[in-house]
Scaffold this motif. Structure first.
Motif, PDB file in Angstrom:
ATOM      1  N   GLY A 178     -13.200  16.048  -4.439  1.00  0.00           N
ATOM      2  CA  GLY A 178     -12.806  14.701  -4.115  1.00  0.00           C
ATOM      3  C   GLY A 178     -12.514  14.230  -2.400  1.00  0.00           C
ATOM      4  N   TYR A 179     -12.753  15.130  -1.591  1.00  0.00           N
ATOM      5  CA  TYR A 179     -12.285  14.721  -0.480  1.00  0.00           C
ATOM      6  C   TYR A 179     -13.508  15.075   0.571  1.00  0.00           C
ATOM      7  N   HIS A 180     -13.482  13.964   1.228  1.00  0.00           N
ATOM      8  CA  HIS A 180     -14.894  13.665   2.257  1.00  0.00           C
ATOM      9  C   HIS A 180     -14.761  14.159   3.779  1.00  0.00           C
ATOM     10  N   ALA A 181     -15.979  14.635   4.176  1.00  0.00           N
ATOM     11  CA  ALA A 181     -16.059  14.912   5.539  1.00  0.00           C
ATOM     12  C   ALA A 181     -16.895  13.892   6.081  1.00  0.00           C
ATOM     13  N   ASP A 182     -16.719  13.701   7.276  1.00  0.00           N
ATOM     14  CA  ASP A 182     -17.640  12.533   8.050  1.00  0.00           C
ATOM     15  C   ASP A 182     -17.926  12.874   9.291  1.00  0.00           C
TER      16      ASP A 182
ATOM     17  N   ARG B 264       0.761  -1.207  -0.037  1.00  0.00           N
ATOM     18  CA  ARG B 264      -0.098   0.002   0.157  1.00  0.00           C
ATOM     19  C   ARG B 264       0.809   1.079  -0.221  1.00  0.00           C
ATOM     20  N   VAL B 265       1.800   1.230  -1.033  1.00  0.00           N
ATOM     21  CA  VAL B 265       2.877   2.233  -1.054  1.00  0.00           C
ATOM     22  C   VAL B 265       2.197   3.584  -1.191  1.00  0.00           C
ATOM     23  N   VAL B 266       1.219   3.779  -2.155  1.00  0.00           N
ATOM     24  CA  VAL B 266       0.834   4.968  -2.430  1.00  0.00           C
ATOM     25  C   VAL B 266      -0.255   5.566  -1.092  1.00  0.00           C
ATOM     26  N   GLU B 267      -1.027   4.343  -0.511  1.00  0.00           N
ATOM     27  CA  GLU B 267      -2.075   4.761   0.575  1.00  0.00           C
ATOM     28  C   GLU B 267      -1.042   5.182   1.354  1.00  0.00           C
ATOM     29  N   GLU B 268      -0.022   4.857   1.906  1.00  0.00           N
ATOM     30  CA  GLU B 268       0.980   5.207   3.029  1.00  0.00           C
ATOM     31  C   GLU B 268       1.315   6.772   2.550  1.00  0.00           C
ATOM     32  N   LEU B 269       1.384   7.100   1.345  1.00  0.00           N
ATOM     33  CA  LEU B 269       1.874   8.350   1.032  1.00  0.00           C
ATOM     34  C   LEU B 269       0.593   9.276   1.632  1.00  0.00           C
ATOM     35  N   ARG B 270      -0.471   9.062   1.325  1.00  0.00           N
ATOM     36  CA  ARG B 270      -1.666   9.549   1.345  1.00  0.00           C
ATOM     37  C   ARG B 270      -2.186   9.838   2.935  1.00  0.00           C
ATOM     38  N   VAL B 271      -1.572   8.963   3.713  1.00  0.00           N
ATOM     39  CA  VAL B 271      -1.927   9.250   5.220  1.00  0.00           C
ATOM     40  C   VAL B 271      -1.577  10.931   5.676  1.00  0.00           C
ATOM     41  N   VAL B 272      -0.428  11.288   5.206  1.00  0.00           N
ATOM     42  CA  VAL B 272      -0.018  12.529   5.734  1.00  0.00           C
ATOM     43  C   VAL B 272      -0.579  13.669   4.503  1.00  0.00           C
ATOM     44  N   LYS B 273      -1.538  14.537   4.868  1.00  0.00           N
ATOM     45  CA  LYS B 273      -2.069  15.514   3.925  1.00  0.00           C
ATOM     46  C   LYS B 273      -1.243  16.673   3.650  1.00  0.00           C
ATOM     47  N   ASP B 274      -1.283  17.182   2.694  1.00  0.00           N
ATOM     48  CA  ASP B 274      -0.727  18.539   2.378  1.00  0.00           C
ATOM     49  C   ASP B 274      -1.678  19.834   2.598  1.00  0.00           C
ATOM     50  N   GLU B 275      -1.345  20.834   2.568  1.00  0.00           N
ATOM     51  CA  GLU B 275      -2.014  21.796   2.875  1.00  0.00           C
ATOM     52  C   GLU B 275      -3.360  22.028   1.904  1.00  0.00           C
ATOM     53  N   GLU B 276      -3.297  21.859   0.530  1.00  0.00           N
ATOM     54  CA  GLU B 276      -4.395  21.791  -0.242  1.00  0.00           C
ATOM     55  C   GLU B 276      -5.400  20.872   0.046  1.00  0.00           C
ATOM     56  N   GLU B 277      -4.882  19.627   0.728  1.00  0.00           N
ATOM     57  CA  GLU B 277      -5.761  18.554   1.028  1.00  0.00           C
ATOM     58  C   GLU B 277      -6.656  18.823   2.135  1.00  0.00           C
ATOM     59  N   ILE B 278      -5.859  19.656   3.126  1.00  0.00           N
ATOM     60  CA  ILE B 278      -6.270  19.931   4.440  1.00  0.00           C
ATOM     61  C   ILE B 278      -7.309  21.263   4.222  1.00  0.00           C
ATOM     62  N   GLU B 279      -7.174  21.838   3.297  1.00  0.00           N
ATOM     63  CA  GLU B 279      -8.092  23.064   3.114  1.00  0.00           C
ATOM     64  C   GLU B 279      -9.480  22.472   2.423  1.00  0.00           C
ATOM     65  N   HIS B 280      -9.231  21.486   1.507  1.00  0.00           N
ATOM     66  CA  HIS B 280     -10.417  20.839   1.245  1.00  0.00           C
ATOM     67  C   HIS B 280     -11.187  20.055   1.970  1.00  0.00           C
TER      68      HIS B 280
END
Length: 355
Positions: free
Chosen positions: A220-224, A120-136
């Motif tokens: 593309g980013y989800h709230a829960d 799950r190499v890409v999923e592991e990278l996705r764990v830590v969000k960048d600023e753009e992702e956090i704002e979404h």
């Protein structure tokens, strides 16, 4: 962080795994690495050389607009188009999502390459969000809670679960969501004891719990988020279990810190429910990562031996479910920081008595 920077991080990770490249076929991972939002695409990322994106003719123009910095190959047979470019060496494939037939096909098309699980190499990278992702994610969470606050300001008793669920979803769309994050759970009365209840034509009555588990999707980013309210005046038993869930969630959130063991938050939340005498009535998972998927790494569990990292976004969602009577869940989407966690779903968690 640009998608090019994300691909650079992936290339570094490939070196750590002894891979000469990776063929990314999981669509959400392709989106993370390229920005492509279509329904058919794959990405070949070599350790040496430039990446190549593959899609079919439907997405020729869309790909040109969304990822102008990556070479495109238009071919309906994505694996057939990619395999000649692999040559020799060891290439990682996403065996956790690639079908058995797909793997066999790729093996036959690229006989000179050794195919190896990329994990799950890409999923592991996705764990830590960048600023753009956090704002979404912040925007999606703000839309979600504003929609629920608006819903709770209006009449509820006498309406059906299905009507209220659609009302909440429409409010999120009206506030700017591109879509709902997942099918809304709207459960009342005895149905609130069902963790993943689908809304029905049940009519809401006074003195009942109403549980809403919902979220907006933005870029593309989800709230829960989950909030449970009482329609009218709460009884003692409702106050008891609500208070127990509220305390459990606070205990779990206190361990959402950079460097903390993932299992620590699970232990703390469950210990709180146990002390209150209600652990037996908690029957679901405690939390999960949120991002381009509504459920993604990491997952909160006692068996998770990893540690939390700053800029990870997760949920914390303990509950108590009493069959035939009712249930409570309180859930937030939360950003892990080096200090106190930042709750992105900022709506009050105090017991609300509506009407």
């Amino acid at each position: 962080m640009t998608t090019a920077a994300r691909r650079e991080r992936l290339v570094a990770a490939l070196g750590d795994r002894g891979l000469d490249g990776i063929f990314v076929t999981t669509l959400v991972n392709v989106r993370y690495l390229t920005g492509f939002t279509g329904s058919n695409g794959a990405l070949l990322v070599p350790r040496e050389g430039a990446p190549v994106f593959f899609t079919d003719g439907r997405y020729r123009d869309q790909a040109a607009n969304e990822l102008p910095d990556v070479e495109h190959v238009i071919d309906r047979d994505l694996a057939g188009a990619a395999s000649p470019r692999m040559g020799s060496g060891t290439w990682g494939v996403e065996t956790h999502t690639l079908s058995v037939d797909g793997h066999a096909n790729l093996t036959s098309l690229a006989p000179g390459a050794a195919l190896a699980p990329a994990g799950r190499v890409v999923e592991e990278l996705r764990v830590v969000k960048d600023e753009e992702e956090i704002e979404h994610l912040r925007t999606a969470c703000a839309i979600s809670t504003k929609a629920l606050e608006g819903l709770l300001a209006g009449p509820l008793v006498g309406r059906t679960e299905r009507d209220i669920a659609r009302d909440l979803e429409n409010r999120m769309l009206d506030l700017g969501a591109e879509a709902i994050a997942f099918e809304t759970i709207l459960a009342t009365g005895e149905n609130s004891a069902i963790p993943h209840h689908s809304p029905t034509d049940r009519v809401l009555g006074n003195g009942e719990f109403m549980k809403a588990d919902f979220g907006a999707r933005v870029a593309g980013y989800h709230a829960d988020c989950t909030r449970t309210v009482v329609l009218g005046t709460a009884d003692d038993w409702q106050r008891e279990i609500y208070g127990a869930v509220q305390e459990s969630q606070a205990a779990g959130l206190d361990h959402f810190r950079d460097g903390a063991k993932v299992s620590d938050s699970d232990d703390a939340a469950r210990a709180s429910l146990d002390a209150a005498g209600w652990l037996h009535a908690f029957t679901t998972g405690l939390g999960h990562g949120v991002g381009l998927e509504i459920h993604e790494d990491p997952f909160i569990a006692a068996r998770n031996t990893g540690k939390l990292v700053s800029r990870t976004v997760l949920t914390m969602e303990p509950g108590i479910y009493v069959p035939g009577r009712g249930g409570v869940r309180i859930e937030d989407t939360v950003l892990v920081t080096t200090g106190a966690p930042e709750v992105l779903t900022t709506m009050t968690k105090d017991l609300m008595e509506i009407g």
